[in-house]
Design an enzyme around this catalytic site. Sequence first.
Site, mmCIF file in Angstrom:
data_model
loop_
_atom_site.group_PDB
_atom_site.id
_atom_site.type_symbol
_atom_site.label_atom_id
_atom_site.label_comp_id
_atom_site.label_asym_id
_atom_site.label_seq_id
_atom_site.Cartn_x
_atom_site.Cartn_y
_atom_site.Cartn_z
ATOM 1 N N CYS A 18 -19.461 11.415 8.655
ATOM 2 C CA CYS A 18 -18.570 10.355 9.145
ATOM 3 C C CYS A 18 -17.650 11.036 10.154
ATOM 4 O O CYS A 18 -17.672 12.250 10.309
ATOM 5 C CB CYS A 18 -17.749 9.796 8.008
ATOM 6 S SG CYS A 18 -18.734 9.124 6.674
ATOM 7 N N ARG B 250 -20.924 10.180 14.969
ATOM 8 C CA ARG B 250 -21.045 10.827 13.647
ATOM 9 C C ARG B 250 -21.350 9.819 12.563
ATOM 10 O O ARG B 250 -21.658 10.186 11.417
ATOM 11 C CB ARG B 250 -19.746 11.554 13.316
ATOM 12 C CG ARG B 250 -19.381 12.671 14.253
ATOM 13 C CD ARG B 250 -18.044 13.271 13.885
ATOM 14 N NE ARG B 250 -18.091 13.857 12.570
ATOM 15 C CZ ARG B 250 -18.450 15.125 12.339
ATOM 16 N NH1 ARG B 250 -18.768 15.908 13.357
ATOM 17 N NH2 ARG B 250 -18.498 15.613 11.132
ATOM 18 N N TRP C 140 -20.809 6.678 7.967
ATOM 19 C CA TRP C 140 -22.260 6.656 7.763
ATOM 20 C C TRP C 140 -22.406 6.564 6.253
ATOM 21 O O TRP C 140 -22.069 7.497 5.520
ATOM 22 C CB TRP C 140 -22.904 7.931 8.297
ATOM 23 C CG TRP C 140 -24.406 7.899 8.278
ATOM 24 C CD1 TRP C 140 -25.234 7.364 9.226
ATOM 25 C CD2 TRP C 140 -25.261 8.406 7.246
ATOM 26 N NE1 TRP C 140 -26.546 7.526 8.861
ATOM 27 C CE2 TRP C 140 -26.594 8.146 7.636
ATOM 28 C CE3 TRP C 140 -25.054 9.041 6.032
ATOM 29 C CZ2 TRP C 140 -27.704 8.505 6.874
ATOM 30 C CZ3 TRP C 140 -26.156 9.400 5.252
ATOM 31 C CH2 TRP C 140 -27.456 9.123 5.675
ATOM 32 N N ASN D 274 -14.828 12.429 4.651
ATOM 33 C CA ASN D 274 -16.172 12.720 5.164
ATOM 34 C C ASN D 274 -16.786 13.709 4.192
ATOM 35 O O ASN D 274 -16.249 14.788 3.972
ATOM 36 C CB ASN D 274 -16.086 13.318 6.577
ATOM 37 C CG ASN D 274 -17.447 13.828 7.040
ATOM 38 O OD1 ASN D 274 -18.486 13.350 6.578
ATOM 39 N ND2 ASN D 274 -17.463 14.817 7.907
ATOM 40 N N GLY D 275 -17.909 13.322 3.586
ATOM 41 C CA GLY D 275 -18.574 14.236 2.654
ATOM 42 C C GLY D 275 -19.101 13.450 1.456
ATOM 43 O O GLY D 275 -19.203 12.230 1.488
ATOM 44 N N GLU E 103 -41.198 18.017 19.214
ATOM 45 C CA GLU E 103 -39.867 17.604 19.672
ATOM 46 C C GLU E 103 -39.966 16.303 20.462
ATOM 47 O O GLU E 103 -39.171 15.382 20.264
ATOM 48 C CB GLU E 103 -39.217 18.709 20.499
ATOM 49 C CG GLU E 103 -37.916 18.331 21.172
ATOM 50 C CD GLU E 103 -36.851 17.793 20.212
ATOM 51 O OE1 GLU E 103 -36.978 17.975 18.990
ATOM 52 O OE2 GLU E 103 -35.911 17.157 20.682
ATOM 53 N N LYS F 199 -38.024 12.729 19.530
ATOM 54 C CA LYS F 199 -37.203 11.998 20.516
ATOM 55 C C LYS F 199 -37.627 10.542 20.584
ATOM 56 O O LYS F 199 -36.810 9.630 20.519
ATOM 57 C CB LYS F 199 -37.346 12.640 21.907
ATOM 58 C CG LYS F 199 -36.633 13.942 22.075
ATOM 59 C CD LYS F 199 -35.147 13.822 22.315
ATOM 60 C CE LYS F 199 -34.228 14.066 21.190
ATOM 61 N NZ LYS F 199 -34.432 15.066 20.209
ATOM 62 N N GLU G 131 -36.816 8.541 17.315
ATOM 63 C CA GLU G 131 -35.415 8.300 16.925
ATOM 64 C C GLU G 131 -34.684 7.392 17.903
ATOM 65 O O GLU G 131 -33.709 6.747 17.516
ATOM 66 C CB GLU G 131 -34.651 9.597 16.721
ATOM 67 C CG GLU G 131 -34.489 10.468 17.927
ATOM 68 C CD GLU G 131 -33.663 11.715 17.603
ATOM 69 O OE1 GLU G 131 -32.802 11.675 16.715
ATOM 70 O OE2 GLU G 131 -33.890 12.727 18.257
ATOM 71 N N HIS H 141 -60.152 16.574 11.844
ATOM 72 C CA HIS H 141 -60.283 16.760 10.387
ATOM 73 C C HIS H 141 -59.683 15.600 9.616
ATOM 74 O O HIS H 141 -59.277 15.755 8.475
ATOM 75 C CB HIS H 141 -59.617 18.084 9.986
ATOM 76 C CG HIS H 141 -60.275 19.262 10.627
ATOM 77 N ND1 HIS H 141 -61.513 19.723 10.242
ATOM 78 C CD2 HIS H 141 -59.895 20.029 11.669
ATOM 79 C CE1 HIS H 141 -61.854 20.756 11.008
ATOM 80 N NE2 HIS H 141 -60.892 20.958 11.886
ATOM 81 N N LYS I 93 -24.972 11.825 14.183
ATOM 82 C CA LYS I 93 -25.143 13.053 14.958
ATOM 83 C C LYS I 93 -25.062 14.304 14.089
ATOM 84 O O LYS I 93 -25.735 15.287 14.358
ATOM 85 C CB LYS I 93 -24.049 13.126 16.028
ATOM 86 C CG LYS I 93 -24.141 14.337 16.947
ATOM 87 C CD LYS I 93 -25.372 14.284 17.809
ATOM 88 C CE LYS I 93 -25.487 15.489 18.717
ATOM 89 N NZ LYS I 93 -26.760 15.488 19.469
HETATM 90 C C1 AGP Z 1 -32.033 15.546 17.093
HETATM 91 O O1 AGP Z 1 -32.428 14.650 18.138
HETATM 92 C C2 AGP Z 1 -31.692 14.868 15.840
HETATM 93 N N1 AGP Z 1 -30.619 13.963 16.080
HETATM 94 C C3 AGP Z 1 -31.532 15.731 14.620
HETATM 95 O O2 AGP Z 1 -32.844 16.056 14.245
HETATM 96 C C4 AGP Z 1 -30.747 17.059 14.747
HETATM 97 O O3 AGP Z 1 -31.448 17.937 15.594
HETATM 98 C C5 AGP Z 1 -30.659 17.698 13.355
HETATM 99 O O4 AGP Z 1 -29.951 16.830 12.513
HETATM 100 C C6 AGP Z 1 -29.980 19.075 13.364
HETATM 101 O O5 AGP Z 1 -28.659 18.925 13.805
HETATM 102 P P1 AGP Z 1 -27.852 20.271 14.189
HETATM 103 O O6 AGP Z 1 -28.582 20.889 15.357
HETATM 104 O O7 AGP Z 1 -26.472 19.814 14.534
HETATM 105 O O8 AGP Z 1 -27.886 21.182 12.995
#
Ligand code: AGP
Length: 605
Positions: free
Chosen positions: A2, A27, A74, A98-99, A477, A481, A484, A500, A600
């Site tokens: 959060c 966040r 969140w 937050n936590g 990767e 992208k 998400e 396979h 994030k």
């Molecule tokens: C990346 O596009 C994602 N939002 C997510 O996978 C992110 O890379 C992952 O949560 C790790 O975050 P960090 O690099 O802050 O540890």
Amino acid sequence: MCGIIGYTGKGKAAQIMLDALELLEYRGYDSAGIALLNQGHTQILKSAGRVKDLRKLYAGQKPDGQCGIGHTRWATHGGVCDKNAHPHRFGRITLIHNGIIENYRELIEKYHLQGKLESETDTEVVAAVVERFYTGDPYSALRRTVLKLKGTFALAVLFDDQPDKIFAVRNVSPIVAAVTDGGAMLSSDVAAIVPYTQDYFVVPEFHVVSLSPEGIELFDLSGDREEIEWMKADWDVGKSGKEGYPFYMEKEIMEQPDAVRETILPRIRNGKPDFSQEGIPDEMFVDCKRICVIACGTAMHAGLVGKSLIQAMIGIHVDVVMASEFMYNDPVVDKETLVIAISQSGETIDTLEALKFARKCGSPSISIVNVKGASIARASEYVVYTNAGPEIAVASTKAYTTQLAVLYLLTARMAMARNLWDEKKLTGYMQELSRVPEVMEQVLKTKEEIHRLAGVILNAKDVFMIGRGLDYSILLEGSLKLKEVSYIHSEAYASGELKHGTIALITEDTPVIAVVTQDKLKSKELSNIREVQSRGARVLLLIKENEALEEGQEWSCVYRLPKMEDSFMVMPASVVLQLIAYYVSLDKGLDVDKPRNLAKVVTVE
Ligand code: AGP
């Protein structure tokens, strides 16, 4: 994950906090709220929805006040609704968190809170416990409370009878604090503070900090005053805005050439990789027998590229482990295993806990982090900061390519330390690394062409991405992208493995993105592509410029990548895949920067 904010001073707290919450919204954005303490009276405005919805709520009431706390959520405990939004109030206490408090149910039992709580959150339980211990001394109440908590927390608290003051305490979840012109602020991260000041400090764990218009005081849990270790945010204040782009994601993709320059140039001296500013001794690179990269998501994908580079060029084994799996798979790490933790935020708890575990096993450690002073940076022996600047979009882009830039540098330093390369090889490698920003710029100049390519998959339900070796790592990767930010199901597959089983899913018109950048793998990759084409797949091919293609092979489109040494082709290819994902999301009319269900920074395990 959060966002928390607090402000006290001469300014209008609500306005300052609403602006800050917009910078923290990445966040977590399920709900948002603020509380204002004004002459002994605390007013709370909160609702499910975005900060823009909270602004509407505020516009209707415009509560006054120069001291307050704010929160973007969140959801972890309790659904997304007004009553579960923060701040939470119990008695004389108003609190944001937050936590995750793991023992909140025990606390409900222990303090007989059944039937006295309005929400389903663990946070309200903490407010009730603070209220129980509060007898006029906020420090004592917070000290006694945190000793009862199990789990992670960043708490910011208002006490009705403590005018103009905010109190805070943390464990794992981040809090930074700063003195601003005529006031004081605290926040989950420095992005919300840099518009006001670049001087800040990280609140140490299990320390109580108090903010007032007169300044900041810091005490340990035994009540002794502690000195504050100030830091300077090296972020350009302007960098916290979109600067004319529709979304942060596009801005951050466009910033990559400069971000890579800012990351590599300070670490190249006389044409050679240099980590003296980080103080990393060459022994770290010479003594290790193997390397273990721990990271999550995009950061883990960067680790996969690092694995390819180091294994190919240094000849030692590299494991890349999802941090969330690391401790549960009996990891074999010891003093001969160099652990590299990669994290943009530096706060991902999966990665932080895995790093702490590895260090307990005696492993030497280096972290690659983007946020100065973050928990993972402080938990590792050495840290190499990526200088990408604030990455606001949930989808990581410039953090990824700057992580790669650091991995290229580490590989070269390791080769030097182990005397594996002659001068010519080292010089050639470093020259190619120095070319990366301009090659990225070449790709960025073709973004309209890439936008048209993205149209090929705009309405797809499933997209497969196939490649081998480094191309496969690139596509893992690229697939993340696309998933998400566009919500299209996508699967990156090692193209040699497809036959396979998974090739059963390839039918007429199945969209497939293929990347072919590695000379040694090209013929095999092209024959794997023919396998899917013969089953009707429509293939979008990313391949180096001037590479010959066989006559008669049908392509839905071909994108020609600017040529680099094979091991550097990750950089231009990744930019193309980032833009494809971005444009699909943009043309679908989605909130590119804040995809549903995501945040994030993932500070829950
Ligand atoms: C990346 O596009 C994602 N939002 C997510 O996978 C992110 O890379 C992952 O949560 C790790 O975050 P960090 O690099 O802050 O540890």
